[in-house]
Design a protein around this motif. Structure first.
Motif, PDB file in Angstrom:
ATOM      1  N   PRO A 144       0.764  -1.269  -0.147  1.00 33.56           N
ATOM      2  CA  PRO A 144      -0.036   0.052  -0.001  1.00 33.56           C
ATOM      3  C   PRO A 144       0.786   0.996  -0.097  1.00 33.56           C
ATOM      4  CG  PRO A 144      -0.782  -1.721   1.581  1.00 33.56           C
ATOM      5  CD  PRO A 144       0.365  -2.269   1.009  1.00 33.56           C
ATOM      6  N   LYS A 145       0.528   2.193  -0.816  1.00 35.66           N
ATOM      7  CA  LYS A 145       1.229   3.480  -0.824  1.00 35.66           C
ATOM      8  C   LYS A 145       1.758   4.216   0.450  1.00 35.66           C
ATOM      9  CE  LYS A 145       0.911   8.007  -2.924  1.00 35.66           C
ATOM     10  NZ  LYS A 145      -0.052   9.122  -3.647  1.00 35.66           N
ATOM     11  N   HIS A 146       0.910   3.948   1.561  1.00 41.67           N
ATOM     12  CA  HIS A 146       1.216   4.517   2.725  1.00 41.67           C
ATOM     13  C   HIS A 146       2.606   3.870   3.444  1.00 41.67           C
ATOM     14  CE1 HIS A 146       1.001   6.329   6.846  1.00 41.67           C
ATOM     15  NE2 HIS A 146       1.213   5.057   7.401  1.00 41.67           N
ATOM     16  N   ILE A 147       2.330   2.364   3.356  1.00 37.87           N
ATOM     17  CA  ILE A 147       3.459   1.784   3.964  1.00 37.87           C
ATOM     18  C   ILE A 147       4.677   1.708   3.192  1.00 37.87           C
ATOM     19  CG2 ILE A 147       4.109  -0.931   4.391  1.00 37.87           C
ATOM     20  CD1 ILE A 147       1.275  -1.203   5.207  1.00 37.87           C
ATOM     21  N   PHE A 148       4.601   1.686   1.888  1.00 36.25           N
ATOM     22  CA  PHE A 148       5.720   1.711   0.779  1.00 36.25           C
ATOM     23  C   PHE A 148       6.544   3.162   1.043  1.00 36.25           C
ATOM     24  CE2 PHE A 148       7.621   2.464  -3.341  1.00 36.25           C
ATOM     25  CZ  PHE A 148       8.788   1.518  -3.180  1.00 36.25           C
ATOM     26  N   LYS A 149       5.752   4.230   1.306  1.00 36.16           N
ATOM     27  CA  LYS A 149       6.539   5.476   1.293  1.00 36.16           C
ATOM     28  C   LYS A 149       7.098   5.561   2.935  1.00 36.16           C
ATOM     29  CE  LYS A 149       5.794  10.567   1.621  1.00 36.16           C
ATOM     30  NZ  LYS A 149       4.636  11.579   1.454  1.00 36.16           N
ATOM     31  N   ARG A 150       6.590   4.785   3.944  1.00 32.93           N
ATOM     32  CA  ARG A 150       7.071   4.834   5.290  1.00 32.93           C
ATOM     33  C   ARG A 150       8.478   3.830   5.052  1.00 32.93           C
ATOM     34  NH1 ARG A 150       4.616   3.928  10.239  1.00 32.93           N
ATOM     35  NH2 ARG A 150       6.184   3.466  11.891  1.00 32.93           N
ATOM     36  N   LEU A 151       8.306   2.733   4.164  1.00 30.17           N
ATOM     37  CA  LEU A 151       9.695   1.857   4.052  1.00 30.17           C
ATOM     38  C   LEU A 151      10.552   2.743   3.441  1.00 30.17           C
ATOM     39  CD1 LEU A 151      10.674  -0.809   4.768  1.00 30.17           C
ATOM     40  CD2 LEU A 151       9.820  -1.701   2.476  1.00 30.17           C
ATOM     41  N   GLN A 152      10.323   3.561   2.352  1.00 31.87           N
ATOM     42  CA  GLN A 152      11.213   4.139   1.569  1.00 31.87           C
ATOM     43  C   GLN A 152      11.990   5.285   2.456  1.00 31.87           C
ATOM     44  OE1 GLN A 152       8.824   5.633  -1.691  1.00 31.87           O
ATOM     45  NE2 GLN A 152      10.142   4.968  -3.176  1.00 31.87           N
ATOM     46  N   GLU A 153      11.230   5.845   3.546  1.00 33.58           N
ATOM     47  CA  GLU A 153      11.612   6.893   4.280  1.00 33.58           C
ATOM     48  C   GLU A 153      12.387   6.130   5.550  1.00 33.58           C
ATOM     49  OE1 GLU A 153      11.665  10.391   4.706  1.00 33.58           O
ATOM     50  OE2 GLU A 153      11.428  10.306   2.487  1.00 33.58           O
ATOM     51  N   SER A 154      12.452   4.917   5.620  1.00 32.09           N
ATOM     52  CA  SER A 154      12.914   4.525   6.961  1.00 32.09           C
ATOM     53  C   SER A 154      14.394   4.290   6.973  1.00 32.09           C
ATOM     54  CB  SER A 154      12.434   2.817   6.877  1.00 32.09           C
ATOM     55  OG  SER A 154      13.032   2.198   5.723  1.00 32.09           O
ATOM     56  N   THR A 155      15.222   4.551   6.057  1.00 32.31           N
ATOM     57  CA  THR A 155      16.694   4.532   6.141  1.00 32.31           C
ATOM     58  C   THR A 155      16.946   5.862   6.805  1.00 32.31           C
ATOM     59  OG1 THR A 155      16.819   5.089   3.873  1.00 32.31           O
ATOM     60  CG2 THR A 155      17.119   2.819   4.368  1.00 32.31           C
ATOM     61  N   PHE A 156      16.199   6.980   6.370  1.00 34.83           N
ATOM     62  CA  PHE A 156      16.442   8.474   6.794  1.00 34.83           C
ATOM     63  C   PHE A 156      16.058   8.731   8.291  1.00 34.83           C
ATOM     64  CE2 PHE A 156      15.866   9.061   2.195  1.00 34.83           C
ATOM     65  CZ  PHE A 156      17.160   9.315   1.858  1.00 34.83           C
ATOM     66  N   GLN A 157      14.953   7.930   8.449  1.00 33.84           N
ATOM     67  CA  GLN A 157      14.285   7.952   9.864  1.00 33.84           C
ATOM     68  C   GLN A 157      15.556   7.340  10.979  1.00 33.84           C
ATOM     69  OE1 GLN A 157      11.690   9.593  11.169  1.00 33.84           O
ATOM     70  NE2 GLN A 157      12.479   9.053  13.046  1.00 33.84           N
ATOM     71  N   SER A 184      15.319   0.979  13.896  1.00 34.56           N
ATOM     72  CA  SER A 184      14.538   0.472  12.834  1.00 34.56           C
ATOM     73  C   SER A 184      13.172   1.261  12.957  1.00 34.56           C
ATOM     74  CB  SER A 184      14.128  -0.855  12.964  1.00 34.56           C
ATOM     75  OG  SER A 184      15.248  -1.655  12.956  1.00 34.56           O
ATOM     76  N   ASP A 185      12.826   1.903  11.657  1.00 36.93           N
ATOM     77  CA  ASP A 185      11.460   2.553  11.679  1.00 36.93           C
ATOM     78  C   ASP A 185      10.489   1.240  11.264  1.00 36.93           C
ATOM     79  OD1 ASP A 185       9.600   4.622  12.159  1.00 36.93           O
ATOM     80  OD2 ASP A 185       9.613   4.629   9.895  1.00 36.93           O
ATOM     81  N   VAL A 186      11.090   0.542  10.693  1.00 37.46           N
ATOM     82  CA  VAL A 186      10.136  -0.732   9.937  1.00 37.46           C
ATOM     83  C   VAL A 186      10.905  -1.887  10.218  1.00 37.46           C
ATOM     84  CG1 VAL A 186       8.802  -1.751   8.064  1.00 37.46           C
ATOM     85  CG2 VAL A 186       8.820   0.749   8.139  1.00 37.46           C
ATOM     86  N   ILE A 187      10.289  -2.776  10.990  1.00 37.82           N
ATOM     87  CA  ILE A 187      11.039  -4.195  11.295  1.00 37.82           C
ATOM     88  C   ILE A 187      10.455  -5.498  10.406  1.00 37.82           C
ATOM     89  CG2 ILE A 187      11.353  -5.821  13.048  1.00 37.82           C
ATOM     90  CD1 ILE A 187      11.417  -3.535  15.120  1.00 37.82           C
ATOM     91  N   TRP A 188      11.105  -6.201   9.867  1.00 33.11           N
ATOM     92  CA  TRP A 188      10.692  -7.410   9.178  1.00 33.11           C
ATOM     93  C   TRP A 188      10.849  -8.381  10.027  1.00 33.11           C
ATOM     94  CZ3 TRP A 188       9.565  -8.049   3.779  1.00 33.11           C
ATOM     95  CH2 TRP A 188       9.980  -6.976   2.996  1.00 33.11           C
ATOM     96  N   GLY A 234       6.572   0.211  12.589  1.00 35.08           N
ATOM     97  CA  GLY A 234       5.880  -0.725  11.659  1.00 35.08           C
ATOM     98  C   GLY A 234       6.534  -1.940  11.570  1.00 35.08           C
ATOM     99  N   VAL A 235       5.675  -3.102  11.250  1.00 37.02           N
ATOM    100  CA  VAL A 235       6.176  -4.408  11.353  1.00 37.02           C
ATOM    101  C   VAL A 235       5.846  -4.882   9.867  1.00 37.02           C
ATOM    102  CG1 VAL A 235       5.897  -6.729  12.147  1.00 37.02           C
ATOM    103  CG2 VAL A 235       6.147  -4.708  13.645  1.00 37.02           C
ATOM    104  N   ASP A 295      -0.171   3.776  12.233  1.00 39.86           N
ATOM    105  CA  ASP A 295       1.297   4.197  12.100  1.00 39.86           C
ATOM    106  C   ASP A 295       2.052   2.951  12.748  1.00 39.86           C
ATOM    107  OD1 ASP A 295       0.847   6.667  11.227  1.00 39.86           O
ATOM    108  OD2 ASP A 295       0.297   7.444  13.236  1.00 39.86           O
ATOM    109  N   SER A 296       1.564   2.345  13.650  1.00 42.95           N
ATOM    110  CA  SER A 296       2.270   0.971  14.346  1.00 42.95           C
ATOM    111  C   SER A 296       1.453  -0.269  13.645  1.00 42.95           C
ATOM    112  CB  SER A 296       1.964   0.736  15.905  1.00 42.95           C
ATOM    113  OG  SER A 296       2.503   1.985  16.359  1.00 42.95           O
ATOM    114  N   PHE A 297       1.737  -0.292  12.108  1.00 40.13           N
ATOM    115  CA  PHE A 297       1.081  -1.227  11.529  1.00 40.13           C
ATOM    116  C   PHE A 297       1.751  -2.741  11.644  1.00 40.13           C
ATOM    117  CE2 PHE A 297       3.981   0.676   8.538  1.00 40.13           C
ATOM    118  CZ  PHE A 297       4.852  -0.129   8.149  1.00 40.13           C
TER     119      PHE A 297
END
Length: 405
Positions: free
Chosen positions: A25-38, A248-252, A285-286, A322-324
């Motif tokens: 989803p657009k929101h999650i993909f954008k969050r992932l794209q920004e995650s290295t900067f965050q 990590s802003d998003v965790i696998w 995010g997870v 936000d905490s998806f």
């Protein structure tokens, strides 16, 4: 001897393209794209709040040698925050962001020291008077295969000697064998700390002196699972401390659910929901890869269609959170059992099929076209023997599911 305090990070891979994940989803993909900067911002926040003397960034700050202007600008902005606090930064570049090549160049702030292409020594005098010698080099090209460790030599009078090396511990097959070294090579240098980079899974190779891979700041795919981060390091004459800082802003995550005692789809569904809630994290995010084993429901067979529907049900409204917890995939095992030897004896077709699925060379040959594709090969990493074995098993299981229905 006065204490020093610093942050050691590596493998930022800023502006990583997150290949193969645009279906999110657009929101999650954008969050992932920004995650290295965050993740970088979290590192800088911690450096400032901890009042560190300096920060070490041990290679692969950027994801590609043609560093994007966006990534350079964001890095510069964060490093300027350290400059305003009087915090020095020491950088080596690695195999992903090597010095050669050409790209639009943005200068770094004056508090930043970049090591050149041969091993050199840089000196820092901290606010409390400690003298630190730091040793390192940046990659001139992507492939540095020689033992650069031989060029590290302790020099001069200093309270602390710190080595910075973006390289591979010999014997590790998961990463390119760049600037290879053995543990004893590092110990022989008699440094007080080794700040390593290149390996994305954090590891403390030695406690005394500390020899540390911090791992990368942000996981970018399912092979980089679990929490990522850096180390806050304190050194004094008597001892040292290592504090892992989560960035990590998003965790696998990869989780397994045992469905042995579940007899209805309803039970399975609610167990999946419970698992989702157990892994949910505040403000993080997870991305969840779910493996369900021992499925034997009384009412239905969990076929591909129903598995897809279960996936969609678990995803639900997660994209708005936000905490998806976004379930990326569902893998199901053990819906049917089979006796390989018995099937092979009953029919030559099964015997020939098993011979083919056992042939890993044939599997590698089938994948070779993909790995030699001029565009695809840029983003693909070689499969490990364990991954090839798993792919073989999944292929055989898929074929048997169709044949034994």
């Amino acid at each position: 001897m006065n204490e020093i305090k610093f942050i050691h990070a590596a493998d930022l891979h800023l502006d990583s393209p997150m290949v193969g994940l645009k279906h999110l989803p657009k929101h999650i993909f954008k969050r992932l794209q920004e995650s290295t900067f965050q993740a970088l911002k979290t590192l800088i926040d911690k450096a400032i709040s901890s009042k560190v003397d300096f920060v070490i960034l041990a290679g692969d700050l950027f994801d590609h040698e043609d560093r994007s202007i966006r990534a350079q600008a964001r890095l510069r902005s964060e490093l300027e925050r350290l400059q305003s606090e009087g915090i020095s930064v020491f950088i080596v570049y690695g195999n992903h962001d090597f010095m050669g090549g050409s790209w639009p160049h943005l200068d770094l702030p004056n508090n930043v020291e970049v090591f050149r292409e041969t091993v050199e020594t840089k000196t820092l005098k901290t606010r409390n008077g400690a003298v630190v010698h730091l040793y390192g080099f940046s990659y001139p090209s992507r492939h540095v295969l020689e033992r650069k460790i031989d060029d590290y030599k302790r020099t001069g009078n200093a309270d602390y000697h710190i080595g910075i090396l973006h390289g591979n511990l010999e014997g590790n097959q998961e990463h390119g064998n760049y600037a290879p070294f053995q543990l004893n090579d590092l110990l022989e240098k008699q440094f007080d700390y080794w700040a390593l980079g290149h390996i994305h899974k954090r590891a403390v190779l030695c406690e005394e002196p500390p020899i540390v891979y911090p791992g990368n700041l942000q996981g970018r795919h399912r092979k980089e699972a679990e929490v990522k981060g850096c180390y806050l390091v304190s050194l004094n004459q008597a001892n040292h401390s290592l504090e892992f800082i989560e960035t990590s802003d998003v965790i696998w995550l990869e989780k397994q659910l045992d469905a042995t005692h579940m007899k209805s789809f309803n039970e399975l569904y609610h167990s999946c929901l419970d698992l989702v809630e157990r892994v949910r994290l505040d403000e993080v995010g997870v991305l969840l890869c779910l493996k369900i084993i021992n499925v034997n429901l009384d009412e239905v067979t969990l076929d591909d269609l129903m598995k897809e529907e279960l996936l969609e049900a678990l995803q639900g409204n997660e994209e708005k959170e936000d905490s998806f917890v976004w379930t990326i995939s569902i893998q199901v095992e053990n819906q049917m059992t089979y006796n390989r030897d018995l099937l092979a004896k009953e029919d030559d077709f099964y015997s020939e099929m098993f011979d083919m699925t056992d042939n890993l060379e044939l599997l590698e040959e089938s994948l070779s076209q993909l790995y030699h594709h001029p565009l695809a090969r840029k983003y693909l990493k070689s499969l490990t023997p364990e991954e090839l074995k798993q792919l073989k098993q999944e292929t055989e299981w898929m074929l048997l599911q169709e044949l034994l229905k």
